[in-house]
Scaffold this motif. Structure first.
Motif, PDB file in Angstrom:
ATOM      1  N   LEU A 173      76.733  40.429  64.702  1.00 38.31           N
ATOM      2  CA  LEU A 173      75.792  41.172  65.538  1.00 38.31           C
ATOM      3  C   LEU A 173      74.952  42.149  64.703  1.00 38.31           C
ATOM      4  O   LEU A 173      73.747  42.324  64.945  1.00 38.31           O
ATOM      5  CB  LEU A 173      76.548  41.925  66.628  1.00 38.31           C
ATOM      6  CG  LEU A 173      77.267  41.050  67.666  1.00 38.31           C
ATOM      7  CD1 LEU A 173      78.065  41.923  68.636  1.00 38.31           C
ATOM      8  CD2 LEU A 173      76.267  40.188  68.429  1.00 38.31           C
ATOM      9  N   TYR A 174      75.589  42.796  63.723  1.00 39.11           N
ATOM     10  CA  TYR A 174      74.846  43.725  62.858  1.00 39.11           C
ATOM     11  C   TYR A 174      73.760  42.980  62.095  1.00 39.11           C
ATOM     12  O   TYR A 174      72.603  43.451  62.000  1.00 39.11           O
ATOM     13  CB  TYR A 174      75.815  44.408  61.899  1.00 39.11           C
ATOM     14  CG  TYR A 174      75.138  45.340  60.920  1.00 39.11           C
ATOM     15  CD1 TYR A 174      74.756  46.627  61.291  1.00 39.11           C
ATOM     16  CD2 TYR A 174      74.874  44.918  59.614  1.00 39.11           C
ATOM     17  CE1 TYR A 174      74.135  47.476  60.393  1.00 39.11           C
ATOM     18  CE2 TYR A 174      74.243  45.765  58.714  1.00 39.11           C
ATOM     19  CZ  TYR A 174      73.879  47.041  59.110  1.00 39.11           C
ATOM     20  OH  TYR A 174      73.248  47.882  58.211  1.00 39.11           O
ATOM     21  N   ALA A 175      74.101  41.803  61.526  1.00 35.25           N
ATOM     22  CA  ALA A 175      73.106  41.018  60.796  1.00 35.25           C
ATOM     23  C   ALA A 175      71.996  40.533  61.710  1.00 35.25           C
ATOM     24  O   ALA A 175      70.819  40.504  61.326  1.00 35.25           O
ATOM     25  CB  ALA A 175      73.791  39.834  60.107  1.00 35.25           C
ATOM     26  N   LEU A 176      72.364  40.169  62.947  1.00 35.87           N
ATOM     27  CA  LEU A 176      71.354  39.705  63.896  1.00 35.87           C
ATOM     28  C   LEU A 176      70.370  40.827  64.243  1.00 35.87           C
ATOM     29  O   LEU A 176      69.139  40.638  64.212  1.00 35.87           O
ATOM     30  CB  LEU A 176      72.038  39.188  65.154  1.00 35.87           C
ATOM     31  CG  LEU A 176      71.118  38.702  66.283  1.00 35.87           C
ATOM     32  CD1 LEU A 176      70.293  37.504  65.824  1.00 35.87           C
ATOM     33  CD2 LEU A 176      71.937  38.338  67.516  1.00 35.87           C
ATOM     34  N   PHE A 177      70.887  42.032  64.561  1.00 32.05           N
ATOM     35  CA  PHE A 177      70.009  43.149  64.893  1.00 32.05           C
ATOM     36  C   PHE A 177      69.166  43.563  63.699  1.00 32.05           C
ATOM     37  O   PHE A 177      67.986  43.943  63.830  1.00 32.05           O
ATOM     38  CB  PHE A 177      70.828  44.347  65.400  1.00 32.05           C
ATOM     39  CG  PHE A 177      71.426  44.121  66.756  1.00 32.05           C
ATOM     40  CD1 PHE A 177      70.691  43.502  67.744  1.00 32.05           C
ATOM     41  CD2 PHE A 177      72.722  44.534  67.042  1.00 32.05           C
ATOM     42  CE1 PHE A 177      71.230  43.293  69.004  1.00 32.05           C
ATOM     43  CE2 PHE A 177      73.269  44.323  68.289  1.00 32.05           C
ATOM     44  CZ  PHE A 177      72.527  43.693  69.273  1.00 32.05           C
ATOM     45  N   LEU A 178      69.756  43.500  62.497  1.00 31.95           N
ATOM     46  CA  LEU A 178      69.012  43.857  61.299  1.00 31.95           C
ATOM     47  C   LEU A 178      67.844  42.899  61.077  1.00 31.95           C
ATOM     48  O   LEU A 178      66.725  43.328  60.728  1.00 31.95           O
ATOM     49  CB  LEU A 178      69.954  43.862  60.097  1.00 31.95           C
ATOM     50  CG  LEU A 178      69.345  44.304  58.753  1.00 31.95           C
ATOM     51  CD1 LEU A 178      68.868  45.765  58.851  1.00 31.95           C
ATOM     52  CD2 LEU A 178      70.361  44.149  57.630  1.00 31.95           C
ATOM     53  N   CYS A 179      68.101  41.615  61.313  1.00 27.67           N
ATOM     54  CA  CYS A 179      67.035  40.623  61.170  1.00 27.67           C
ATOM     55  C   CYS A 179      65.929  40.859  62.206  1.00 27.67           C
ATOM     56  O   CYS A 179      64.736  40.725  61.903  1.00 27.67           O
ATOM     57  CB  CYS A 179      67.593  39.212  61.294  1.00 27.67           C
ATOM     58  SG  CYS A 179      68.657  38.718  59.926  1.00 27.67           S
ATOM     59  N   VAL A 180      66.323  41.215  63.417  1.00 24.69           N
ATOM     60  CA  VAL A 180      65.329  41.489  64.465  1.00 24.69           C
ATOM     61  C   VAL A 180      64.489  42.706  64.094  1.00 24.69           C
ATOM     62  O   VAL A 180      63.246  42.704  64.236  1.00 24.69           O
ATOM     63  CB  VAL A 180      66.019  41.689  65.816  1.00 24.69           C
ATOM     64  CG1 VAL A 180      65.015  42.180  66.867  1.00 24.69           C
ATOM     65  CG2 VAL A 180      66.666  40.399  66.268  1.00 24.69           C
ATOM     66  N   ILE A 181      65.156  43.744  63.594  1.00 24.69           N
ATOM     67  CA  ILE A 181      64.414  44.957  63.200  1.00 24.69           C
ATOM     68  C   ILE A 181      63.426  44.656  62.084  1.00 24.69           C
ATOM     69  O   ILE A 181      62.258  45.080  62.102  1.00 24.69           O
ATOM     70  CB  ILE A 181      65.407  46.064  62.785  1.00 24.69           C
ATOM     71  CG1 ILE A 181      66.222  46.522  64.000  1.00 24.69           C
ATOM     72  CG2 ILE A 181      64.675  47.244  62.153  1.00 24.69           C
ATOM     73  CD1 ILE A 181      67.340  47.480  63.655  1.00 24.69           C
ATOM     74  N   ILE A 182      63.875  43.923  61.083  1.00 22.93           N
ATOM     75  CA  ILE A 182      63.001  43.582  59.966  1.00 22.93           C
ATOM     76  C   ILE A 182      61.847  42.713  60.440  1.00 22.93           C
ATOM     77  O   ILE A 182      60.682  42.906  60.036  1.00 22.93           O
ATOM     78  CB  ILE A 182      63.808  42.884  58.857  1.00 22.93           C
ATOM     79  CG1 ILE A 182      64.837  43.856  58.267  1.00 22.93           C
ATOM     80  CG2 ILE A 182      62.895  42.343  57.772  1.00 22.93           C
ATOM     81  CD1 ILE A 182      65.770  43.217  57.258  1.00 22.93           C
ATOM     82  N   TYR A 183      62.154  41.768  61.324  1.00 27.93           N
ATOM     83  CA  TYR A 183      61.108  40.864  61.818  1.00 27.93           C
ATOM     84  C   TYR A 183      60.035  41.629  62.606  1.00 27.93           C
ATOM     85  O   TYR A 183      58.840  41.369  62.497  1.00 27.93           O
ATOM     86  CB  TYR A 183      61.726  39.776  62.682  1.00 27.93           C
ATOM     87  CG  TYR A 183      60.721  38.851  63.315  1.00 27.93           C
ATOM     88  CD1 TYR A 183      60.109  37.846  62.572  1.00 27.93           C
ATOM     89  CD2 TYR A 183      60.370  39.008  64.657  1.00 27.93           C
ATOM     90  CE1 TYR A 183      59.167  37.019  63.152  1.00 27.93           C
ATOM     91  CE2 TYR A 183      59.427  38.182  65.251  1.00 27.93           C
ATOM     92  CZ  TYR A 183      58.837  37.183  64.490  1.00 27.93           C
ATOM     93  OH  TYR A 183      57.902  36.358  65.056  1.00 27.93           O
ATOM     94  N   VAL A 184      60.483  42.601  63.422  1.00 25.74           N
ATOM     95  CA  VAL A 184      59.526  43.374  64.217  1.00 25.74           C
ATOM     96  C   VAL A 184      58.629  44.224  63.331  1.00 25.74           C
ATOM     97  O   VAL A 184      57.428  44.413  63.597  1.00 25.74           O
ATOM     98  CB  VAL A 184      60.266  44.236  65.248  1.00 25.74           C
ATOM     99  CG1 VAL A 184      59.322  45.207  65.943  1.00 25.74           C
ATOM    100  CG2 VAL A 184      60.947  43.356  66.277  1.00 25.74           C
ATOM    101  N   ARG A 185      59.174  44.765  62.254  1.00 25.52           N
ATOM    102  CA  ARG A 185      58.409  45.656  61.391  1.00 25.52           C
ATOM    103  C   ARG A 185      57.504  44.906  60.425  1.00 25.52           C
ATOM    104  O   ARG A 185      56.631  45.506  59.795  1.00 25.52           O
ATOM    105  CB  ARG A 185      59.354  46.555  60.615  1.00 25.52           C
ATOM    106  CG  ARG A 185      60.046  47.591  61.493  1.00 25.52           C
ATOM    107  CD  ARG A 185      60.972  48.472  60.691  1.00 25.52           C
ATOM    108  NE  ARG A 185      61.552  49.506  61.530  1.00 25.52           N
ATOM    109  CZ  ARG A 185      60.979  50.681  61.772  1.00 25.52           C
ATOM    110  NH1 ARG A 185      59.797  50.958  61.254  1.00 25.52           N
ATOM    111  NH2 ARG A 185      61.566  51.577  62.544  1.00 25.52           N
ATOM    112  N   LEU A 186      57.700  43.637  60.236  1.00 25.50           N
ATOM    113  CA  LEU A 186      56.845  42.884  59.337  1.00 25.50           C
ATOM    114  C   LEU A 186      55.505  42.607  59.993  1.00 25.50           C
ATOM    115  O   LEU A 186      55.420  42.360  61.212  1.00 25.50           O
ATOM    116  CB  LEU A 186      57.524  41.576  58.939  1.00 25.50           C
ATOM    117  CG  LEU A 186      58.739  41.702  58.003  1.00 25.50           C
ATOM    118  CD1 LEU A 186      59.342  40.329  57.746  1.00 25.50           C
ATOM    119  CD2 LEU A 186      58.360  42.360  56.679  1.00 25.50           C
TER     120      LEU A 186
END
Length: 488
Positions: free
Chosen positions: A463-476
């Motif tokens: 779940l941590y990796a999933l949320f981290l990927c979502v955060i990075i994707y949104v900020r790109l």
């Protein structure tokens, strides 16, 4: 090639031939295998002698033929007529019935089980022997009372082998009129219990008597060792002739408080085969139609069993009933169709039990104590049982202790969600089982308790990796040029 003319040349040629036919490594391997074979054979086979000092002073035998099993109970008065003390004695089974023998046991006069082990006697290769260890040494001139139990499967043969839907089932039993003993028998009696007055024929060797559902033989005196005389009884027996041809029992252990048990059961009616057509109308209208058929049977589960399901290939079988008792859960299982001779069915039965009733631990050491097999139906006979035990991932130091000999199969791995290395699976097999085999096995293993955090940490990490990927994707920002903002 030089001819081997001289003695020196012959020796050299012979050594060359030996080196070609059997290299040194092959010789070493051959010697090792030979030594291991001798050691294993010497350890696995025990040889006993028949003592002439031991006698059966009196034997009172009961042969129970009321079900599909043949149950023989013998009350033996053992006598030591020699001068030296006796620590054990032998039981024997005829060569004609040894393949049908499912269980043999012995108890003392306090109804405590005696230690019993299979053995051999030189010169009697076709006879099966067991050595029974006495609790106390039997001194010279003394006697002791022993009770032995033997259970035989498929010892009753349908006669005739095929019947119509309305006919009763007749079976034939063929055994030994005398107690098959390696010792001299001073006196013996035999009671054959059949619980029916419909007897077509039976062996008539005086003295004998017939009363209601019992045939009494004896007393017979001074019977020599290994004496055989045919005993035959042809009678009506409409009891359920159900055989579990195969059962696969799966036990999945979880340290989170639950043990899941699932059984895949294949059942066959091994009585007289159905001759002619089957009429569903007659079967439902006439209660006496199909007296040898099986409509339903009762299965007993542990008292703590929950979430019970009973289904076949078509889905859940809703005609079953469950009744909770103090010491068990009673299931009234009714197959989708009645079972006549030669008919088969298979189904899956599953349930859960709490792990605290069967799993014990001290630190990182765990002990699983459960039944090898549960009660499937009354007077059951099982051709083949395969038990698989799935332990938690990371279990090591596995040691299996069973109450009777089984065939241990190769260990394997089972993969399910959140597994990385796989869960160890312990598998063993046993053939020809009856109700007497409902006993506990013990499985010891080591499991570091910190490994219980593995699955929660994997979930948290995912779940941590999933949320981290979502955060990075949104900020790109993947746009080619920036949008211009117009001033007002």
């Amino acid at each position: 090639m030089m001819a081997c003319t001289s003695a020196h040349h012959r020796r050299r040629c012979l050594s060359n031939v030996k080196s070609v036919t059997m290299p040194v490594t092959t010789k070493i391997l051959f010697c090792i295998v030979t030594v291991l074979y001798i050691v294993i054979k010497s350890e696995s086979l025990s040889v006993d002698n028949i003592s002439s000092d031991v006698k059966f002073k009196n034997v009172d035998r009961t042969i129970d033929l009321t079900s599909q099993l043949v149950k023989i109970t013998s009350k033996i008065t053992l006598e030591n007529s020699g001068k030296s003390p006796v620590k054990n004695f032998l039981l024997a089974v005829e060569a004609s019935t040894k393949n049908n023998l499912a269980f043999v046991g012995a108890k003392d006069n306090s109804n405590k089980d005696l230690r019993i082990a299979e053995t051999t006697v030189k010169g009697y290769d076709n006879v099966k022997f067991w050595r029974v260890e006495l609790k106390e040494t039997l001194n010279a001139g003394s006697t002791v009372s022993i009770t032995t139990d033997t259970v035989f499967t498929k010892a009753l043969q349908p006669y005739p082998t095929a019947i119509t839907q309305q006919e009763d089932q007749l079976v034939k039993y063929t055994g030994n009129l005398y107690v098959y003993s390696p010792y001299y028998v001073t006196s013996q009696k035999t009671n054959v219990v059949i619980n029916t007055k419909n007897v077509e024929s039976f062996t008539k060797i005086k003295p004998f008597s017939q009363q209601d559902g019992t045939i009494q033989y004896g007393a017979y005196s001074n019977i020599a060792p290994f004496t055989e005389k045919e005993l035959s009884v042809h009678y009506k027996n409409n009891s359920p002739f159900l055989t579990v041809t195969r059962i696969e029992r799966l036990i999945e252990v979880s340290h989170w408080g639950n043990i899941a048990i699932e059984e895949l059961i294949e059942v066959e009616h091994t009585g007289a085969k159905l001759k002619g057509p089957f009429s569903r109308y007659d079967y439902q209208q006439d209660h006496h139609s199909g007296p040898a058929s099986v409509r339903s049977y009762k299965t007993f589960l542990p008292a703590s069993a929950s979430d019970v399901y009973y289904r076949d290939t078509n889905g859940n079988i809703s005609t079953s009933n469950m009744k909770i008792k103090k010491d068990s859960v009673e299931l009234d299982l009714r197959p989708r169709y009645p079972l006549f001779g030669g008919w088969r069915t298979h189904y899956t039965l599953g349930y859960n039990v709490p792990s605290y009733e069967y799993l014990y631990h001290s630190g990182n050491d765990y002990l699983l104590k459960m039944r090898v097999i549960d009660h499937i139906f009354d007077d059951m006979q099982v051709d083949e049982l395969t038990t698989k035990i799935i332990l938690p991932e990371g279990s090591t130091g596995i040691k299996l202790n069973v109450p009777y000999p089984v065939t241990r199969l190769a260990d394997s791995l089972h993969y399910t969600y959140l597994d990385t290395k796989g869960r160890p699976v312990i598998t063993f097999k046993k053939t020809n089982l009856v109700e007497n085999h409902i006993q506990d096995f013990q499985l010891r293993y080591t499991f570091p308790r910190l490994l219980m955090l593995q699955e929660p940490l994997l979930v948290v990490g995912f779940l941590y990796a999933l949320f981290l990927c979502v955060i990075i994707y949104v900020r790109l920002d993947f746009s080619i040029h920036k949008s211009e903002h117009h001033k007002e």
